[in-house]
Write a protein that holds these residues in place. Structure first.
Motif, PDB file in Angstrom:
ATOM      1  N   GLU A 102       0.864  -1.176   0.000  1.00  0.00           N
ATOM      2  CA  GLU A 102       0.000   0.000   0.000  1.00  0.00           C
ATOM      3  C   GLU A 102       0.903   1.229   0.000  1.00  0.00           C
ATOM      4  OE1 GLU A 102      -3.184   0.136  -0.420  1.00  0.00           O
ATOM      5  OE2 GLU A 102      -3.600  -1.989  -0.176  1.00  0.00           O
ATOM      6  N   PRO A 103       1.430   1.587  -1.175  1.00  0.00           N
ATOM      7  CA  PRO A 103       2.409   2.671  -1.228  1.00  0.00           C
ATOM      8  C   PRO A 103       1.790   4.029  -0.901  1.00  0.00           C
ATOM      9  CG  PRO A 103       1.825   1.960  -3.437  1.00  0.00           C
ATOM     10  CD  PRO A 103       1.144   1.026  -2.491  1.00  0.00           C
ATOM     11  N   ASP A 104       2.420   4.747   0.020  1.00  0.00           N
ATOM     12  CA  ASP A 104       1.987   6.096   0.362  1.00  0.00           C
ATOM     13  C   ASP A 104       2.668   7.085  -0.563  1.00  0.00           C
ATOM     14  OD1 ASP A 104       0.314   5.293   2.453  1.00  0.00           O
ATOM     15  OD2 ASP A 104       1.965   5.323   3.896  1.00  0.00           O
ATOM     16  N   LEU A 105       1.948   8.127  -0.920  1.00  0.00           N
ATOM     17  CA  LEU A 105       2.444   9.139  -1.840  1.00  0.00           C
ATOM     18  C   LEU A 105       2.813  10.403  -1.072  1.00  0.00           C
ATOM     19  CD1 LEU A 105       2.804   9.803  -4.931  1.00  0.00           C
ATOM     20  CD2 LEU A 105       0.531  10.831  -4.801  1.00  0.00           C
ATOM     21  N   PHE A 106       3.969  10.950  -1.385  1.00  0.00           N
ATOM     22  CA  PHE A 106       4.449  12.198  -0.811  1.00  0.00           C
ATOM     23  C   PHE A 106       4.662  13.177  -1.960  1.00  0.00           C
ATOM     24  CE2 PHE A 106       5.391   9.036   2.244  1.00  0.00           C
ATOM     25  CZ  PHE A 106       5.432   9.651   3.482  1.00  0.00           C
ATOM     26  N   VAL A 107       4.193  14.401  -1.801  1.00  0.00           N
ATOM     27  CA  VAL A 107       4.402  15.444  -2.811  1.00  0.00           C
ATOM     28  C   VAL A 107       5.167  16.576  -2.142  1.00  0.00           C
ATOM     29  CG1 VAL A 107       3.303  17.098  -4.375  1.00  0.00           C
ATOM     30  CG2 VAL A 107       2.316  14.815  -4.094  1.00  0.00           C
ATOM     31  N   ASP A 108       6.262  16.964  -2.738  1.00  0.00           N
ATOM     32  CA  ASP A 108       7.138  17.999  -2.171  1.00  0.00           C
ATOM     33  C   ASP A 108       7.529  17.659  -0.728  1.00  0.00           C
ATOM     34  OD1 ASP A 108       6.951  19.412  -4.580  1.00  0.00           O
ATOM     35  OD2 ASP A 108       5.228  20.581  -3.877  1.00  0.00           O
ATOM     36  N   GLY A 109       7.695  16.353  -0.453  1.00  0.00           N
ATOM     37  CA  GLY A 109       8.126  15.892   0.854  1.00  0.00           C
ATOM     38  C   GLY A 109       7.022  15.786   1.896  1.00  0.00           C
ATOM     39  N   VAL A 110       5.795  16.133   1.518  1.00  0.00           N
ATOM     40  CA  VAL A 110       4.665  16.119   2.453  1.00  0.00           C
ATOM     41  C   VAL A 110       3.738  14.961   2.086  1.00  0.00           C
ATOM     42  CG1 VAL A 110       2.687  17.451   3.297  1.00  0.00           C
ATOM     43  CG2 VAL A 110       4.820  18.627   2.688  1.00  0.00           C
ATOM     44  N   PRO A 111       3.272  14.178   3.073  1.00  0.00           N
ATOM     45  CA  PRO A 111       2.362  13.083   2.747  1.00  0.00           C
ATOM     46  C   PRO A 111       1.041  13.610   2.190  1.00  0.00           C
ATOM     47  CG  PRO A 111       2.819  13.141   5.124  1.00  0.00           C
ATOM     48  CD  PRO A 111       3.573  14.256   4.492  1.00  0.00           C
ATOM     49  N   CYS A 112       0.540  12.954   1.156  1.00  0.00           N
ATOM     50  CA  CYS A 112      -0.768  13.318   0.602  1.00  0.00           C
ATOM     51  C   CYS A 112      -1.839  13.089   1.649  1.00  0.00           C
ATOM     52  CB  CYS A 112      -1.097  12.445  -0.610  1.00  0.00           C
ATOM     53  SG  CYS A 112      -0.393  13.046  -2.111  1.00  0.00           S
ATOM     54  N   CYS A 113      -2.837  13.952   1.669  1.00  0.00           N
ATOM     55  CA  CYS A 113      -3.921  13.801   2.645  1.00  0.00           C
ATOM     56  C   CYS A 113      -4.942  12.765   2.183  1.00  0.00           C
ATOM     57  CB  CYS A 113      -4.588  15.143   2.907  1.00  0.00           C
ATOM     58  SG  CYS A 113      -5.383  15.841   1.470  1.00  0.00           S
ATOM     59  N   ASP A 114      -4.883  12.335   0.930  1.00  0.00           N
ATOM     60  CA  ASP A 114      -5.833  11.361   0.404  1.00  0.00           C
ATOM     61  C   ASP A 114      -5.084  10.096  -0.010  1.00  0.00           C
ATOM     62  OD1 ASP A 114      -7.863   9.936  -0.801  1.00  0.00           O
ATOM     63  OD2 ASP A 114      -8.381  11.489  -2.257  1.00  0.00           O
ATOM     64  N   GLN A 115      -4.622   9.347   0.980  1.00  0.00           N
ATOM     65  CA  GLN A 115      -3.846   8.143   0.680  1.00  0.00           C
ATOM     66  C   GLN A 115      -4.711   7.062   0.025  1.00  0.00           C
ATOM     67  OE1 GLN A 115      -0.669   7.860   0.507  1.00  0.00           O
ATOM     68  NE2 GLN A 115      -0.087   9.703   1.586  1.00  0.00           N
ATOM     69  N   PHE A 116      -6.013   7.065   0.257  1.00  0.00           N
ATOM     70  CA  PHE A 116      -6.890   6.104  -0.416  1.00  0.00           C
ATOM     71  C   PHE A 116      -6.758   6.260  -1.929  1.00  0.00           C
ATOM     72  CE2 PHE A 116     -10.842   5.060  -2.563  1.00  0.00           C
ATOM     73  CZ  PHE A 116     -11.007   3.735  -2.185  1.00  0.00           C
ATOM     74  N   THR A 117      -6.801   7.500  -2.413  1.00  0.00           N
ATOM     75  CA  THR A 117      -6.656   7.750  -3.849  1.00  0.00           C
ATOM     76  C   THR A 117      -5.247   7.415  -4.310  1.00  0.00           C
ATOM     77  OG1 THR A 117      -8.393   9.422  -3.849  1.00  0.00           O
ATOM     78  CG2 THR A 117      -6.809   9.519  -5.653  1.00  0.00           C
ATOM     79  N   ALA A 118      -4.249   7.746  -3.521  1.00  0.00           N
ATOM     80  CA  ALA A 118      -2.866   7.418  -3.876  1.00  0.00           C
ATOM     81  C   ALA A 118      -2.694   5.909  -4.035  1.00  0.00           C
ATOM     82  CB  ALA A 118      -1.901   7.955  -2.821  1.00  0.00           C
ATOM     83  N   HIS A 119      -3.267   5.139  -3.108  1.00  0.00           N
ATOM     84  CA  HIS A 119      -3.193   3.676  -3.202  1.00  0.00           C
ATOM     85  C   HIS A 119      -3.902   3.202  -4.466  1.00  0.00           C
ATOM     86  CE1 HIS A 119      -2.893   3.413   1.485  1.00  0.00           C
ATOM     87  NE2 HIS A 119      -1.794   3.891   0.930  1.00  0.00           N
TER      88      HIS A 119
END
Length: 83
Positions: free
Chosen positions: A27-44
């Protein structure tokens, strides 16, 4: 999942711009500009639907560059340019 939602398209564009990283996991988490995305469900979902992937191998939990797959590039290319 709606892959054309504002959230998913913003994530895809950040990946395309080279601003994103994924953690290496099922379940890879997405980081943008070093900050975790607030919508990890969509990132997954973007990962599971084959639109983004790690840019290189890494250890479990390690952050690596995120890249678009061919399907992800195609989806981003189909979007109209904002005026």
């Amino acid at each position: 999942m709606d892959t054309t939602s504002r959230s998913s398209l913003a994530m895809l564009k950040a990946v395309a711009a080279g601003r994103a990283q994924l953690t290496c996991s099922r379940e890879p988490d997405l980081f943008v500009d070093g900050v975790p995305c607030c919508d990890q469900f969509t990132a997954h979902a973007l990962s599971h639907h084959g639109l983004i992937r790690p840019g290189r191998p890494g250890l479990i939990g390690q952050r690596v560059p995120a890249v678009l797959t061919d399907a992800g590039r195609e989806l981003v290319a189909k979007q109209p340019v904002a005026a």
